[in-house]
Design an enzyme around this catalytic site. Structure first.
Site, PDB file in Angstrom:
ATOM      1  N   ARG A  67       0.774  -1.073   0.037  1.00  0.00           N
ATOM      2  CA  ARG A  67      -0.045   0.167   0.140  1.00  0.00           C
ATOM      3  C   ARG A  67       0.935   1.213   0.045  1.00  0.00           C
ATOM      4  NH1 ARG A  67      -3.356  -3.729   3.201  1.00  0.00           N
ATOM      5  NH2 ARG A  67      -1.467  -3.565   4.659  1.00  0.00           N
TER       6      ARG A  67
ATOM      7  N   ASP B  42      12.152   7.293  10.511  1.00  0.00           N
ATOM      8  CA  ASP B  42      10.860   7.593  11.326  1.00  0.00           C
ATOM      9  C   ASP B  42      10.758   6.701  12.249  1.00  0.00           C
ATOM     10  OD1 ASP B  42       8.617   9.219  11.448  1.00  0.00           O
ATOM     11  OD2 ASP B  42       7.445   7.493  10.962  1.00  0.00           O
TER      12      ASP B  42
ATOM     13  N   ALA C 156       2.017   8.037  10.706  1.00  0.00           N
ATOM     14  CA  ALA C 156       0.572   8.081  10.791  1.00  0.00           C
ATOM     15  C   ALA C 156       0.173   9.012  11.546  1.00  0.00           C
ATOM     16  CB  ALA C 156       0.312   6.896  11.217  1.00  0.00           C
TER      17      ALA C 156
ATOM     18  N   HIS D  83       8.681   8.803  14.867  1.00  0.00           N
ATOM     19  CA  HIS D  83       7.711   7.764  14.387  1.00  0.00           C
ATOM     20  C   HIS D  83       6.270   8.648  14.163  1.00  0.00           C
ATOM     21  CE1 HIS D  83       5.969   3.537  14.666  1.00  0.00           C
ATOM     22  NE2 HIS D  83       5.392   4.321  13.695  1.00  0.00           N
TER      23      HIS D  83
ATOM     24  N   GLU E 191      11.742   1.749  20.565  1.00  0.00           N
ATOM     25  CA  GLU E 191      10.868   3.115  20.747  1.00  0.00           C
ATOM     26  C   GLU E 191      10.474   3.375  22.116  1.00  0.00           C
ATOM     27  OE1 GLU E 191       8.289   3.479  17.233  1.00  0.00           O
ATOM     28  OE2 GLU E 191      10.056   3.140  15.721  1.00  0.00           O
TER      29      GLU E 191
ATOM     30  N   ASP F  11       9.484  -6.414  -4.976  1.00  0.00           N
ATOM     31  CA  ASP F  11       8.854  -7.069  -3.931  1.00  0.00           C
ATOM     32  C   ASP F  11       8.522  -8.389  -4.571  1.00  0.00           C
ATOM     33  OD1 ASP F  11       6.697  -7.808  -2.639  1.00  0.00           O
ATOM     34  OD2 ASP F  11       5.845  -5.903  -2.415  1.00  0.00           O
TER      35      ASP F  11
ATOM     36  N   ALA G  54       9.280   2.481   7.569  1.00  0.00           N
ATOM     37  CA  ALA G  54       8.427   1.259   7.696  1.00  0.00           C
ATOM     38  C   ALA G  54       8.734   0.854   9.277  1.00  0.00           C
ATOM     39  CB  ALA G  54       9.066   0.377   6.679  1.00  0.00           C
ATOM     40  N   ARG G  55       9.869  -0.097   9.244  1.00  0.00           N
ATOM     41  CA  ARG G  55      10.016  -0.431  10.901  1.00  0.00           C
ATOM     42  C   ARG G  55      11.597  -0.310  11.206  1.00  0.00           C
ATOM     43  NH1 ARG G  55       5.766   0.823  12.280  1.00  0.00           N
ATOM     44  NH2 ARG G  55       4.139  -0.329  13.152  1.00  0.00           N
TER      45      ARG G  55
HETATM   46  P1  NAD Z   1       1.580  -3.800   2.869  1.00  0.00           P
HETATM   47  O1  NAD Z   1       1.478  -5.037   3.738  1.00  0.00           O
HETATM   48  O2  NAD Z   1       0.639  -3.082   2.063  1.00  0.00           O
HETATM   49  O3  NAD Z   1       3.113  -3.812   2.082  1.00  0.00           O
HETATM   50  C1  NAD Z   1       4.251  -4.367   2.536  1.00  0.00           C
HETATM   51  C2  NAD Z   1       4.887  -4.884   1.122  1.00  0.00           C
HETATM   52  O4  NAD Z   1       6.035  -5.348   1.450  1.00  0.00           O
HETATM   53  C3  NAD Z   1       3.953  -6.163   0.511  1.00  0.00           C
HETATM   54  O5  NAD Z   1       3.586  -5.964  -0.875  1.00  0.00           O
HETATM   55  C4  NAD Z   1       5.137  -7.124   0.722  1.00  0.00           C
HETATM   56  O6  NAD Z   1       4.986  -8.297  -0.300  1.00  0.00           O
HETATM   57  C5  NAD Z   1       6.393  -6.564   0.685  1.00  0.00           C
HETATM   58  N1  NAD Z   1       7.272  -7.436   1.022  1.00  0.00           N
HETATM   59  C6  NAD Z   1       7.588  -8.244   2.046  1.00  0.00           C
HETATM   60  N2  NAD Z   1       8.517  -8.810   2.368  1.00  0.00           N
HETATM   61  C7  NAD Z   1       9.387  -8.277   1.384  1.00  0.00           C
HETATM   62  C8  NAD Z   1      10.886  -8.296   1.131  1.00  0.00           C
HETATM   63  N3  NAD Z   1      11.598  -9.262   1.853  1.00  0.00           N
HETATM   64  N4  NAD Z   1      11.320  -7.587   0.203  1.00  0.00           N
HETATM   65  C9  NAD Z   1      10.583  -7.074  -0.542  1.00  0.00           C
HETATM   66  N5  NAD Z   1       9.060  -6.565  -0.462  1.00  0.00           N
HETATM   67  C10 NAD Z   1       8.693  -7.399   0.440  1.00  0.00           C
HETATM   68  O7  NAD Z   1       2.153  -2.652   4.215  1.00  0.00           O
HETATM   69  P2  NAD Z   1       2.138  -1.265   4.137  1.00  0.00           P
HETATM   70  O8  NAD Z   1       0.839  -0.728   4.902  1.00  0.00           O
HETATM   71  O9  NAD Z   1       2.445  -0.573   2.981  1.00  0.00           O
HETATM   72  O10 NAD Z   1       3.175  -1.018   5.362  1.00  0.00           O
HETATM   73  C11 NAD Z   1       4.688  -0.737   5.017  1.00  0.00           C
HETATM   74  C12 NAD Z   1       5.437  -0.716   6.199  1.00  0.00           C
HETATM   75  O11 NAD Z   1       5.118   0.518   6.632  1.00  0.00           O
HETATM   76  C13 NAD Z   1       5.050  -1.599   7.596  1.00  0.00           C
HETATM   77  O12 NAD Z   1       6.368  -2.015   8.102  1.00  0.00           O
HETATM   78  C14 NAD Z   1       4.210  -0.786   8.351  1.00  0.00           C
HETATM   79  O13 NAD Z   1       4.334  -1.270   9.768  1.00  0.00           O
HETATM   80  C15 NAD Z   1       5.184   0.457   8.262  1.00  0.00           C
HETATM   81  N6  NAD Z   1       4.239   1.551   8.624  1.00  0.00           N
HETATM   82  C16 NAD Z   1       4.691   2.406   9.123  1.00  0.00           C
HETATM   83  C17 NAD Z   1       4.068   3.722   9.521  1.00  0.00           C
HETATM   84  C18 NAD Z   1       4.962   5.028  10.327  1.00  0.00           C
HETATM   85  O14 NAD Z   1       4.266   5.603  10.980  1.00  0.00           O
HETATM   86  N7  NAD Z   1       5.824   5.214  10.140  1.00  0.00           N
HETATM   87  C19 NAD Z   1       2.616   3.644   9.308  1.00  0.00           C
HETATM   88  C20 NAD Z   1       1.791   2.872   8.656  1.00  0.00           C
HETATM   89  C21 NAD Z   1       2.720   1.645   8.212  1.00  0.00           C
HETATM   90  C1  MLT Z   2       1.613   2.040  11.932  1.00  0.00           C
HETATM   91  O1  MLT Z   2       2.023   0.679  11.951  1.00  0.00           O
HETATM   92  O2  MLT Z   2       0.364   1.998  11.776  1.00  0.00           O
HETATM   93  C2  MLT Z   2       2.346   3.043  12.197  1.00  0.00           C
HETATM   94  O3  MLT Z   2       3.562   2.824  12.673  1.00  0.00           O
HETATM   95  C3  MLT Z   2       1.833   3.978  12.908  1.00  0.00           C
HETATM   96  C4  MLT Z   2       1.382   3.870  14.324  1.00  0.00           C
HETATM   97  O4  MLT Z   2       2.134   3.418  15.055  1.00  0.00           O
HETATM   98  O5  MLT Z   2       0.197   3.917  14.996  1.00  0.00           O
END
Ligand code: NAD
Ligand code: MLT
Length: 529
Positions: free
Chosen positions: A151, A256, A283, A280, A261, A171, A231-232
């Site tokens: 996403r 981020d 979101a 962080h 944390e 991916d 991401a993480r």
């Molecule tokens: P998502 O599940 O929609 O997308 C993750 C993608 O990563 C998938 O398409 C998957 O196939 C791919 N993937 C998995 N393993 C892989 C690998 N080894 N190599 C390449 N691609 C791989 O998730 P999302 O909603 O897009 O979220 C992505 C990341 O962002 C997650 O770690 C989520 O926790 C993080 N996130 C962070 C925040 C923030 O506040 N910073 C907010 C929301 C999400």
């Molecule tokens: C998430 O995984 O949705 C983000 O890291 C944001 C949050 O921690 O709420």
């Protein structure tokens, strides 16, 4: 009434969904220590968290009434998913609600980093007018490598393309055609490391992605590269990245998220040169917080009021539109499991579930889980549901075979179950008549037409005159009314199966008397809900 504990700050618009519902009572208790959370969780049916509160194994163990853990957000690394699954607790998140916010935060970090925004603003705040130290770089014409095209990765790709960047990505779990459709040229990780000017990671944190980018990978990159981790924490190794920044092996980084944390003050990234660190905030927009709070609360209401489970990490997804059609089959499947495990009471060893006809087009994984629920129920003290049934089967070494067949054996559709136990095997065929009328239509190959409900008696008998009369007389003597009866035989005068539905529990004494009828080979009392 379901009691909900909201343990992290959540938008009031979401909580209103619960507060306005007659079946839910909401307590908001923020910043509980782990000990305080363990001490109070026993009262609650639902725990709602963002990322601050940790739903650890200890919390889950203490939450005896817990049915759902809802995460307002994406990452589930603060929830012990295995412990929740084992206890049958549904764990759900809200995957889409903060996608745009996080993609925009990624762009904010990319742009802020490229234009030295933070050091330039700090320098001005310190009273300097320095226009020469903060020369930036443009995104236009540069190449960005996006690792993880889910996403957020997809939204970042769109935004980078609009800046005139060449977008390449990796991916392994998405189709290359899909990557191309979203404007991303598929590339190997090595190609990304060697050619990209910007590299941004958007994968979940898994065993595979932890330390995905470390010293070796950083050494492959251009010196001008800028890295972003929104991401993480830990997907890009923190020590290796800080060292590469110190040694000028990469030009900059924006982060981020952190392995721990809040990060320790000694986290090397916080003081590394050209490293833009945010606490962080991916979101943290008004819109995203309202979205995720509303989504998680609506999902909780739906899950606990039988309207279907969405976005659960530990239960197969059932399309809400399908749920109405599925429900009678789910009930039948569970009853078949419950019947089978009472007919053969030994330890389950192998379960074979075969689906034929239109039922085979439904979500059969859920139906197999429902069969398992029925089978394990009589064996376990603790509560079992579709969340933990597959885990329990695995832990007990029970072999599960799920198959589809075209042979409906003259019924519109059919669920066939064979249960092998340490006490022998039993096979049942079941179907649903007129959308809602569950029937068992074969027991060990004997054709019957049994309604699986309430109190039942199963007889194996010789197909001779007088058996039913004798059984009826004994039940009558004990004031037990027969509400339904079916019998099946294969050959005249051979063995037969008789199934009775009765209005009361049959006393032991009556069962013994039935067992003494010469043509009765075996009598069993069965209890269905
Ligand atoms: P998502 O599940 O929609 O997308 C993750 C993608 O990563 C998938 O398409 C998957 O196939 C791919 N993937 C998995 N393993 C892989 C690998 N080894 N190599 C390449 N691609 C791989 O998730 P999302 O909603 O897009 O979220 C992505 C990341 O962002 C997650 O770690 C989520 O926790 C993080 N996130 C962070 C925040 C923030 O506040 N910073 C907010 C929301 C999400
Ligand atoms: C998430 O995984 O949705 C983000 O890291 C944001 C949050 O921690 O709420």
């Amino acid at each position: 009434m379901f009691k909900v504990l909201v343990a992290d700050k959540m938008a009031e618009e979401g909580l209103k969904v619960l507060r306005d519902h007659a079946l839910f009572e909401v307590d908001v208790k923020l910043k509980l220590s782990p000990e305080e959370l363990v001490a109070c969780i026993a009262d609650y049916d639902v725990l709602l968290v963002r990322s601050d509160t940790k739903a650890t194994a200890a919390v889950i163990e203490a939450g005896k009434k817990l049915k759902v853990i809802g995460r307002a957000g994406v990452g589930l690394d603060n929830v012990d998913l295995d412990a929740a699954t084992r206890r049958g607790i549904i764990v759900m998140n809200t995957p889409g609600g903060n996608t745009i916010a996080t993609a925009e935060q990624t762009m904010t970090l990319i742009l802020g980093l490229s234009r030295c925004l933070v050091p330039a603003a700090s320098s001005l705040a310190e009273g300097k007018w320095d226009r020469s130290s903060f020369k930036g770089t443009e995104l236009y014409g540069k190449t960005i490598g996006i690792i993880g095209l889910g996403r957020i990765g997809t939204e970042v790709a769109k935004r980078c393309a609009s800046f005139g960047m060449t977008v390449i990505g990796n991916d392994p779990y998405i189709d290359e055609e899909r990557a191309k459709r979203i404007g991303v040229t598929p590339a190997t990780l090595e190609a990304i490391y060697q050619t990209a000017d910007y590299i941004t990671v958007h994968t979940p944190k898994t065993a595979e992605t932890l330390n995905l980018i470390g010293e070796k990978e950083l050494a492959m990159m251009k010196k001008s590269v800028r890295l972003i981790n929104c991401a993480r924490g830990g997907i890009i190794n923190e020590e290796a990245l800080a060292k590469a920044l110190q040694e000028g092996k990469v030009a900059g980084a924006a982060v981020d998220v952190y392995t721990k944390e809040p990060p320790e003050p000694t986290n090397p990234l916080l003081k590394a040169p050209n490293c833009l660190c945010a606490p962080h905030l991916g979101a943290s927009t008004t819109e995203a917080q309202v979205n995720v709070a509303i989504e998680v609360c609506e999902q909780v209401v739906d899950a606990l009021t039988g309207k279907g489970v969405r976005n659960a990490a530990n239960i197969p997804y059932v399309d809400p539109d399908l749920l109405e059609t599925m429900t009678p089959y789910l009930r039948l499947a569970e009853k078949m499991g419950l019947l089978a495990s009472q007919i053969k009471r030994g330890a389950p060893q192998k379960i074979t579930a075969t689906f034929s006809g239109p039922v085979a087009d439904l979500e059969v994984k859920s139906l197999t889980s429902a069969i398992m629920v029925g089978i394990f129920q009589p064996h376990l003290e603790y509560s079992i549901n579709m969340v933990n049934a597959p885990v329990i089967a695995k832990e007990r070494g029970v072999q599960i075979t799920e198959q589809k067949s075209t042979d409906t054996r003259d019924y519109a559709d059919l669920i066939q179950l064979t249960l092998c136990t340490s006490d022998g095997d039993v096979s049942l065929d079941g179907t649903v008549f007129a959308k809602n009328d569950a029937r068992i239509v074969r027991i060990d190959g004997y054709h019957v037409d049994a309604r699986p409900y309430g109190q039942m008696v199963l007889l194996r008998n010789k197909d001779l005159p007088g058996v039913i009369g004798s059984v009826g007389a004994i039940l009558g003597k004990h004031n037990i009314n027969i509400s339904d009866m079916t019998l099946g035989r294969i050959d005249r005068g051979g063995e037969a199966v008789t199934v009775l539905n009765v209005d009361e529990v049959v006393p032991e004494e009556a069962l013994k008397d039935i067992g003494k009828i010469p043509s009765v080979l075996k009598v069993q009392q069965l209890r269905l809900s």
